[in-house]
Every structure is written in C-alpha cells, then in structure tokens.
Design an enzyme around this catalytic site. Structure first.
Site, PDB file in Angstrom:
ATOM      1  N   TYR A 240      -1.259  -2.674 -11.976  1.00 22.22           N
ATOM      2  CA  TYR A 240      -2.724  -2.609 -12.046  1.00 22.22           C
ATOM      3  C   TYR A 240      -3.154  -1.916 -13.342  1.00 22.22           C
ATOM      4  O   TYR A 240      -3.969  -0.986 -13.323  1.00 22.22           O
ATOM      5  CB  TYR A 240      -3.312  -1.901 -10.832  1.00 22.22           C
ATOM      6  CG  TYR A 240      -2.861  -2.494  -9.508  1.00 22.22           C
ATOM      7  CD1 TYR A 240      -3.400  -3.699  -9.062  1.00 22.22           C
ATOM      8  CD2 TYR A 240      -1.897  -1.868  -8.728  1.00 22.22           C
ATOM      9  CE1 TYR A 240      -2.981  -4.253  -7.860  1.00 22.22           C
ATOM     10  CE2 TYR A 240      -1.479  -2.416  -7.524  1.00 22.22           C
ATOM     11  CZ  TYR A 240      -2.029  -3.610  -7.087  1.00 22.22           C
ATOM     12  OH  TYR A 240      -1.623  -4.152  -5.908  1.00 22.22           O
TER      13      TYR A 240
ATOM     14  N   GLU B  39       5.231  -5.879   1.748  1.00 19.03           N
ATOM     15  CA  GLU B  39       4.908  -6.527   0.464  1.00 19.03           C
ATOM     16  C   GLU B  39       4.229  -5.552  -0.496  1.00 19.03           C
ATOM     17  O   GLU B  39       3.063  -5.706  -0.832  1.00 19.03           O
ATOM     18  CB  GLU B  39       4.053  -7.784   0.679  1.00 19.03           C
ATOM     19  CG  GLU B  39       2.838  -7.556   1.564  1.00 19.03           C
ATOM     20  CD  GLU B  39       2.026  -8.827   1.817  1.00 19.03           C
ATOM     21  OE1 GLU B  39       2.570  -9.929   1.703  1.00 19.03           O
ATOM     22  OE2 GLU B  39       0.824  -8.680   2.137  1.00 19.03           O
TER      23      GLU B  39
ATOM     24  N   CYS C 234     -17.237   2.109 -27.112  1.00 21.38           N
ATOM     25  CA  CYS C 234     -18.499   2.843 -27.215  1.00 21.38           C
ATOM     26  C   CYS C 234     -19.095   3.042 -25.835  1.00 21.38           C
ATOM     27  O   CYS C 234     -20.152   2.493 -25.517  1.00 21.38           O
ATOM     28  CB  CYS C 234     -19.473   2.079 -28.088  1.00 21.38           C
ATOM     29  SG  CYS C 234     -18.753   1.563 -29.630  1.00 21.38           S
TER      30      CYS C 234
ATOM     31  N   GLY D 207       0.783  -1.227   0.000  1.00 19.21           N
ATOM     32  CA  GLY D 207       0.000   0.000   0.000  1.00 19.21           C
ATOM     33  C   GLY D 207       0.816   1.278   0.000  1.00 19.21           C
ATOM     34  O   GLY D 207       0.277   2.352   0.263  1.00 19.21           O
TER      35      GLY D 207
END
Ligand SMILES: *Cc1c(COP(=O)(O)O)cnc(C)c1O
Length: 401
Positions: free
Chosen positions: A373, A266, A344, A230
């Site tokens: 990500y 981590e 679209c 994080g």
C-alpha cells in the site's frame, strides 16, 4: 534495522548522480525469507493466499508464488495482470463492484474461486456462466455481526458496502439452487484489519462457529472458510513481526475442531510491507518558526502510506559525504525534524518531529515498510512530478558483488 545489502545498494544509488533517486528498492531476499517463514508457521492444511492489492509488482509476485497457494485479485485489472505475469497461478476473485466484464473474465480465465459480494452479483455471475456454458466455484462473503472486545471491526459487523448480510443468504441459496453453473464451496469473511494473532484467532473461532451452524441449518456442506487478511503491521516497530506461529497453532486447533473444512487466509500488508524501501535525497533543510524541516526530492505522491494512515513512516538516514557546492552545507543537528516532500500541500509529510543526531542537504533518507500500500496507492500525477526508479535486490546480488 536496515539490512546491509539494502543500505549498500541505496548508498550506491546515492553516488550514481541526480537521476538515480528517488527510488523504490524491493528486497526480494528478505521477502523470500519472510514468506517462507510465514508458510512454515501455518499448518499444511491451511491455505495461504496473497492479496494482490497490497503490491502487484511482478517480481514480488514471482517470489510469493513459490510459497503461497494462490492469489486474491480484487479487480479485472489485477486478474489480467496475474494471468499475464503468472499464467498458472490459482486465483480467487474478490472485491465489491465487479462488472459484467470482470465476471466474464473470471469465467473465461479459469478463476479458482469467486468471492461473491451480493445477491445481485451472484445472479449476474450465474447468468454469465449460463451464457458461456461455464462452471465456477464460489464463496459467499458474509458481513457477520460479530463483536470482539477492544477490536474495531472496520470492514464488517456494521453497515458496509462489503459482503452479504446473514439474512440475505437465503436469497443466495435460492439463486444457487436454480443453477448448475455455480458451486457453493463455503464462506468468505474479511472483517477487520490490523488485528494481532490472538484477536484474529478469537474472530476466526466465532466466524467458524457461525459458519458451521449456518451450513448445518441451510443443509450446505461447509468445504471452505476463507478468514480474510488484515494481519497487523506496526509502523512504529519496524523490527516487530506479526505472530504467525501463534496464528498457525490456533488455526491448527480450529482446523482440527472443524474436520472437512479447509481454512484459508489472505494477507497482503503483513507479507510485503517489510520488503519495500523508498529512498529520497534531502533537497533542503530549514528552520521555520522554531521547527526544523527537511524537504525531500520525492514525497507522498510516491509514498502515500504515512499520509493515508496518519503515521510517521520509519526511516534510516544514509549519510552522503560528497558536497559539490562552495557554500556551507545546510544541516540540522540534535533536534526533531519534520520530513516532507516536494508537493505544494501541508499534507505532504512523511514523518513529523523525529529526533535526529544530524541531517544534511544531500543525505539520503531510506523509508522502511514501503512494500505494501505504498507506490500503488499514491497520487502519482499530483504536480506532475516524475516517478521514482524501481530496483530489485535479488538473492544472488550479494554473491555477485
Ligand atoms: C485488502 C484485503 C485483504 C488484505 O488485507 P491486508 O490488510 O493487506 O492483509 C484481504 N482480503 C480482502 C477481501 C481485502 O479486501
């Protein structure tokens, strides 16, 4: 802000004809330097794992493998992928919703640690280990009710499917006491994402204080505390980096205050985000009711990050001189441009109202911070557009050119 080698390679791809773009370019040279710097900033006694879900690209994993102590996998798929690409690597297996087959895999593939998410999972793991005659080391992932001023704890400290409530830990200890197959090594937490180093350290201090008191009370030796990932990545400041030196100093002090306990982190995003680039050609430029739009050959089905996080993906325009048509080249000059993809849906926006000196049909837009990500969280099948190409910039490439 774009490394010269990355810009040169994308410019070369732009000359390579229609099929060469859109493309992802992974800058393994930059990744190598960045990961080495992160490792150097952390004290030697703090273990660094990489959260594979950020980007499981095999060449990225191989570069990281030189610097990290292991990998955090969060599914049977990631576990199998790591065993195939880096058979010798140390693996920690985390994540909610592990199936019986996942736990079987963990035990037969020699996973180093299982981060257990519930009493049910602990029971299933113990039963599977018993059946296989296997042993495994576990950390209990705890959802601690900690509060930090100004920081939203997104994964913990409030109702969540992640981790175990503190008052359910006694139940875990009873399961552990009834088996010789599982060995409790300590505690795992991953309570928030997007924290800067001071906030992360304040949280780590609270986690460690809680864990030490709990271990004391429970009569457990606290050999390890995994503090999770994080670490913040600021998409509005592509040149900025997380303050790893401050984290390293602080974790060094915390480690000294808790002798006998190995600390682990981590991170995923903060390791690989900067190593990825997504390059796409401008297919069309138009003005619509007073606003300028550039439509790319590509979109959020390749790079979902800006749509998922609700930000503008930072980018650089790489001008392409060639214009093969007899008619005037559409362009916008000195005005804000919204950069969209081919899908679209009005959600296919990569960056909104970005002031640009110039953007022409046929120019290439190179999005930064597309190494985490990004491709792997994107909705690839929407509208059945073909996938991008993938290229890797290796440390030797610059020498060979
Ligand atoms: C996603 C995740 C990480 C990595 O988070 P980043 O924000 O990418 O650093 C680490 N640990 C766990 C348990 C996770 O779910």
């Amino acid at each position: 802000m774009i490394p010269a080698a990355v810009r040169d390679r994308i410019a070369a791809l732009a000359e390579d004809g229609e099929a060469a773009l859109p493309a992802y370019l992974y800058d393994l040279t930059g990744l190598e330097a960045h990961t080495a710097a992160v490792r150097r900033a952390l004290p030697p006694q703090v273990e660094l794992l990489y959260a594979v879900k950020a980007n499981p690209d095999p060449e990225i994993l191989a570069v990281l493998d030189e610097h990290v102590d292991g990998f955090e996998v969060a599914s049977g798929g990631e576990l199998t992928h790591l065993r195939a690409t880096l058979p010798e690597s140390r693996l920690a297996f985390g994540g909610p919703g592990k199936t019986a087959r996942d736990l079987h895999l963990a035990l037969t593939e020699g996973v180093h640690r299982v981060h257990v998410e519930s009493v049910q999972e602990l029971r299933l793991l113990a039963a599977t280990a018993q059946r296989l005659g296997a042993h495994v080391d576990v950390l209990l992932r705890v959802n601690l009710p900690l509060h930090l001023c100004q920081v939203a704890l997104t994964m913990g400290g409030r109702p969540s499917p992640f981790g175990i409530d503190p008052d359910a830990l006694d139940g875990c200890l009873r399961v552990l006491a009834a088996t010789t197959r599982l060995r409790l090594r300590g505690i795992h937490t991953h309570l928030a994402s997007g924290l800067d180093a001071p906030a992360q350290l304040a949280l780590a201090q609270q986690v460690l204080a809680w864990a030490a008191a709990w271990a004391d009370h429970a009569g457990v030796r606290l050999e390890e505390v995994n503090l999770g990932g994080g670490m913040a990545v600021d998409y509005a400041a592509p040149a900025a980096r997380y303050d790893w030196a401050a984290l390293g100093d602080g974790l060094g002090r915390l480690a000294a205050a808790h002798p006998g306990t190995v600390l682990k982190v981590e991170p995923g995003r903060a390791l690989t985000a900067y190593a990825g680039w997504y390059a796409a050609r401008v297919l069309d430029v138009k003005t619509s009711h007073g606003r300028a739009f550039a439509v790319l050959h590509g979109g959020t089905h390749h790079l979902r990050t800006p749509a998922a996080k609700g930000h503008d993906q930072p980018f650089t325009v790489i001008g392409v001189r060639r214009w093969p048509h007899p008619w005037p080249r559409p362009e916008v000059r000195n005005q804000p441009v919204t950069v969209t993809g081919q899908l679209c849906t009005p959600k296919d926006v990569l960056a909104s109202d970005i002031p640009l000196p110039a953007l022409r049909v046929g120019d290439v837009v190179a999005f930064a911070m597309a190494g985490a990500y990004a491709w792997n969280i994107s909705h690839h099948d929407f509208l059945l557009q073909p996938p991008p190409a993938f290229h890797h910039l290796h440390p030797l490439d610059a020498v060979q050119r």
